[in-house]
Design a protein around this motif. Structure first.
Motif, PDB file in Angstrom:
ATOM      1  N   THR A 274     -54.194  34.725 -31.352  1.00 25.59           N
ATOM      2  CA  THR A 274     -53.809  34.707 -29.936  1.00 25.59           C
ATOM      3  C   THR A 274     -54.852  33.964 -29.101  1.00 25.59           C
ATOM      4  O   THR A 274     -54.518  33.090 -28.288  1.00 25.59           O
ATOM      5  N   ILE A 275     -56.111  34.305 -29.308  1.00 21.02           N
ATOM      6  CA  ILE A 275     -57.180  33.685 -28.523  1.00 21.02           C
ATOM      7  C   ILE A 275     -57.370  32.220 -28.925  1.00 21.02           C
ATOM      8  O   ILE A 275     -57.521  31.340 -28.068  1.00 21.02           O
ATOM      9  N   ILE A 276     -57.343  31.924 -30.224  1.00 16.61           N
ATOM     10  CA  ILE A 276     -57.538  30.547 -30.687  1.00 16.61           C
ATOM     11  C   ILE A 276     -56.406  29.650 -30.191  1.00 16.61           C
ATOM     12  O   ILE A 276     -56.647  28.552 -29.665  1.00 16.61           O
ATOM     13  N   CYS A 277     -55.170  30.103 -30.327  1.00 25.32           N
ATOM     14  CA  CYS A 277     -54.030  29.282 -29.904  1.00 25.32           C
ATOM     15  C   CYS A 277     -54.011  29.079 -28.393  1.00 25.32           C
ATOM     16  O   CYS A 277     -53.670  27.998 -27.916  1.00 25.32           O
ATOM     17  N   SER A 278     -54.393  30.120 -27.654  1.00 29.23           N
ATOM     18  CA  SER A 278     -54.452  29.981 -26.202  1.00 29.23           C
ATOM     19  C   SER A 278     -55.523  28.981 -25.788  1.00 29.23           C
ATOM     20  O   SER A 278     -55.339  28.213 -24.835  1.00 29.23           O
ATOM     21  N   GLN A 300     -49.918  20.213 -36.527  1.00 30.60           N
ATOM     22  CA  GLN A 300     -50.058  20.462 -37.959  1.00 30.60           C
ATOM     23  C   GLN A 300     -51.426  21.062 -38.278  1.00 30.60           C
ATOM     24  O   GLN A 300     -51.544  21.987 -39.092  1.00 30.60           O
ATOM     25  N   LYS A 301     -52.455  20.554 -37.608  1.00 32.22           N
ATOM     26  CA  LYS A 301     -53.795  21.097 -37.819  1.00 32.22           C
ATOM     27  C   LYS A 301     -53.889  22.551 -37.363  1.00 32.22           C
ATOM     28  O   LYS A 301     -54.575  23.369 -37.984  1.00 32.22           O
ATOM     29  N   LEU A 302     -53.168  22.875 -36.277  1.00 32.08           N
ATOM     30  CA  LEU A 302     -53.167  24.252 -35.797  1.00 32.08           C
ATOM     31  C   LEU A 302     -52.489  25.170 -36.811  1.00 32.08           C
ATOM     32  O   LEU A 302     -53.008  26.253 -37.129  1.00 32.08           O
ATOM     33  N   PHE A 349     -48.104  35.078 -41.790  1.00 26.60           N
ATOM     34  CA  PHE A 349     -46.858  34.780 -41.074  1.00 26.60           C
ATOM     35  C   PHE A 349     -47.006  35.085 -39.586  1.00 26.60           C
ATOM     36  O   PHE A 349     -46.481  34.357 -38.738  1.00 26.60           O
ATOM     37  N   VAL A 350     -47.728  36.166 -39.270  1.00 29.02           N
ATOM     38  CA  VAL A 350     -47.981  36.495 -37.872  1.00 29.02           C
ATOM     39  C   VAL A 350     -48.810  35.395 -37.217  1.00 29.02           C
ATOM     40  O   VAL A 350     -48.514  34.951 -36.098  1.00 29.02           O
ATOM     41  N   PHE A 351     -49.853  34.930 -37.908  1.00 27.45           N
ATOM     42  CA  PHE A 351     -50.704  33.865 -37.380  1.00 27.45           C
ATOM     43  C   PHE A 351     -49.887  32.605 -37.120  1.00 27.45           C
ATOM     44  O   PHE A 351     -50.012  31.976 -36.064  1.00 27.45           O
ATOM     45  N   GLN A 357     -45.067  29.927 -31.465  1.00 26.25           N
ATOM     46  CA  GLN A 357     -44.637  30.265 -30.112  1.00 26.25           C
ATOM     47  C   GLN A 357     -45.185  29.275 -29.092  1.00 26.25           C
ATOM     48  O   GLN A 357     -44.522  28.956 -28.106  1.00 26.25           O
ATOM     49  N   LYS A 358     -46.402  28.781 -29.343  1.00 21.57           N
ATOM     50  CA  LYS A 358     -46.964  27.762 -28.454  1.00 21.57           C
ATOM     51  C   LYS A 358     -46.141  26.475 -28.541  1.00 21.57           C
ATOM     52  O   LYS A 358     -45.946  25.782 -27.536  1.00 21.57           O
ATOM     53  N   TRP A 359     -45.660  26.158 -29.742  1.00 19.01           N
ATOM     54  CA  TRP A 359     -44.814  24.976 -29.906  1.00 19.01           C
ATOM     55  C   TRP A 359     -43.489  25.175 -29.151  1.00 19.01           C
ATOM     56  O   TRP A 359     -42.993  24.263 -28.488  1.00 19.01           O
ATOM     57  N   PHE A 360     -42.909  26.379 -29.249  1.00 14.15           N
ATOM     58  CA  PHE A 360     -41.682  26.678 -28.512  1.00 14.15           C
ATOM     59  C   PHE A 360     -41.888  26.444 -27.017  1.00 14.15           C
ATOM     60  O   PHE A 360     -41.031  25.878 -26.333  1.00 14.15           O
ATOM     61  N   ILE A 361     -43.028  26.902 -26.503  1.00 11.22           N
ATOM     62  CA  ILE A 361     -43.311  26.749 -25.073  1.00 11.22           C
ATOM     63  C   ILE A 361     -43.483  25.279 -24.708  1.00 11.22           C
ATOM     64  O   ILE A 361     -42.954  24.810 -23.704  1.00 11.22           O
TER      65      ILE A 361
END
Length: 441
Positions: A274-278, A300-302, A349-351, A357-361
């Motif tokens: 959550t923190i890394i993706c944000s 892809q790197k993410l 899978f959660v990660f 979800q960031k891609w969806f946004i």
């Protein structure tokens, strides 16, 4: 590499400001994790499977309805405050009013349920206490204000002080041989102290709660933007909590305690993606605006990074789960080890799901995100119904693992617009181009 990073930070003071803001949140989460793995584990061991199962069931039951309290408004509040800071009293007042109304709905649901259920009086008392705390949580709109001002340190500081005091109180209760209900009171103190700290910092910064104003037009506008988040929040709440509620109904409190002990160890790491993706999300959006190829490379790197981080957590747990459970919880929780081995596999899978979800946004595909989460929720409920009676708590663990894979990885393949993310996640899972010449790419 260090020199380049230093030069970058010097030239980008705004970025540095956001990085420091994020570091406060990361520090608070890490400290909470350390206390959870020490005092929290001690509390679990002290209470034992039966009493811990009662507490976990009550938390999960109330947690199912928690989205009706926040109403998905937190990020919306931040966005609106950044756009129109001069209207902050109207935004905060309307948000606070809506969340209080949502908490009232939750309490009505809980009271009706308590009237008809056959739970022990202690369980129902804990449910009522936790339900009342949702009203206090309405003051978390202040946290959204601090986030919008890049002043998350105030939220983190209130949380850090509270978690220290809470830990000391729990140790005192353990040493004094107190019963379960007193630990519930400490949980209530935790929430009340955090919100009181937010109010104190808010007023110290020159703001006033009495300046807040509720406006139905503002409330309607907020709800208009937040309804997809409300729906997804409800789905996620059911998705994440229903297994423990169903275990209680099928198998009893003790089995809930065994299962929950493993789940808390497994889910303790969920704050990391959550923190890394944000933190990385702005860089991904910036790449999308500049160059599509760069955008896809960063995505892809993410995904690759999420899989690597998941593997780093999963492998040690699989190797030492029996030892971990025995050392942390004792022999009374030994059956939790098997659940932990299965449940921890879902971390990857959660990660990936958090990154996706960031891609969806970024693609404005929030509706597809809701559908994918809904597929996972329905799969989880169906699998729990089928597997818990036959396999016990291990069945619930397998149901969670399969539903996490379906929601996060498999569901996007069903739609043409989201299929590309499925392929990227698949490449990451099979380590296709994840490593090149011994380096993460």
């Amino acid at each position: 590499m260090i020199g380049k990073l230093s030069t970058f930070l010097n030239k980008n003071s705004g970025f540095t400001r956001y990085l420091k803001n994020t570091s406060w949140l990361m520090g608070e989460k890490v400290l909470r994790l350390l206390i959870a793995l020490s005092v929290g584990v001690w509390v679990t061991r002290y209470l034992g499977p039966e009493q811990f199962g009662i507490l976990s069931y009550a938390q999960s039951f109330v947690g199912i309805f928690s989205a009706l309290s926040s109403l998905g408004l937190n990020d919306i509040i931040i966005r609106e405050l950044v756009k129109s800071e001069d209207r902050k009293e109207l935004i905060l007042g309307s948000s606070f009013g809506l969340q209080t109304l949502g908490s009232s709905v939750i309490m009505l649901i809980l009271i009706v349920n308590i009237y008809y259920n056959d739970n022990e009086p202690l369980t129902n008392k804990i449910i009522i206490i936790l339900g009342l705390l949702t009203f206090v949580n309405s003051f978390n709109v202040i946290a959204s204000y601090f986030h919008s001002q890049v002043k998350s340190r105030f939220y983190a500081m209130a949380g850090l002080v509270g978690v220290f005091i809470s830990a000391l109180l729990k140790v005192y209760l353990i040493l004094g041989g107190y019963s379960l209900i007193y630990f519930v009171y400490v949980l209530a103190f935790d929430v009340i102290f955090l919100c009181s700290g937010l109010v104190w910092f808010y007023m110290k910064s020159g703001q006033s709660l009495f300046a807040w104003k509720f406006s139905w037009p503002m409330a309607k506008n907020l709800l208009k933007d937040a309804w997809p988040l409300i729906l997804s929040g409800i789905i996620v709440s059911i998705y994440m909590k229903i297994d423990q509620v169903m275990i209680k109904e099928y198998l009893g409190n003790s089995e809930v305690g065994q299962y929950s002990a493993a789940v808390r160890l497994s889910e303790a790491w969920y704050f990391i993606p959550t923190i890394i993706c944000s933190s990385l999300f702005p860089a991904i959006i910036n790449a999308k605006l500049k160059d599509d190829t760069l955008y896809m490379e960063r995505l892809q790197k993410l995904y690759n990074l999420m899989v690597v981080l998941g593997a780093v957590i999963i492998v040690p747990v699989l190797l030492f789960s029996d030892w971990m459970i025995n050392i942390l919880y004792g022999e009374a929780f030994q059956r939790s080890a098997g659940v932990l081995n299965i449940h921890i596999l879902g971390s990857v899978f959660v990660f990936l799901g958090v990154a996706n979800q960031k891609w969806f946004i970024s693609e404005n595909f929030q509706a597809y995100n809701i559908i994918c989460l809904g597929i996972g929720m329905l799969a989880n409920i169906a699998l729990n119904i089928l597997m818990i009676p036959k396999m016990g708590i291990m069945g619930a663990a397998y149901a969670t693992l399969v539903s996490q894979f379906m929601a996060s990885v498999l569901a996007p393949v069903l739609f043409t617009k989201t299929r590309n993310s499925f392929y990227m996640m698949l490449k990451a899972l099979f380590f296709v181009q994840v490593f090149k010449k011994g380096k993460l790419v």
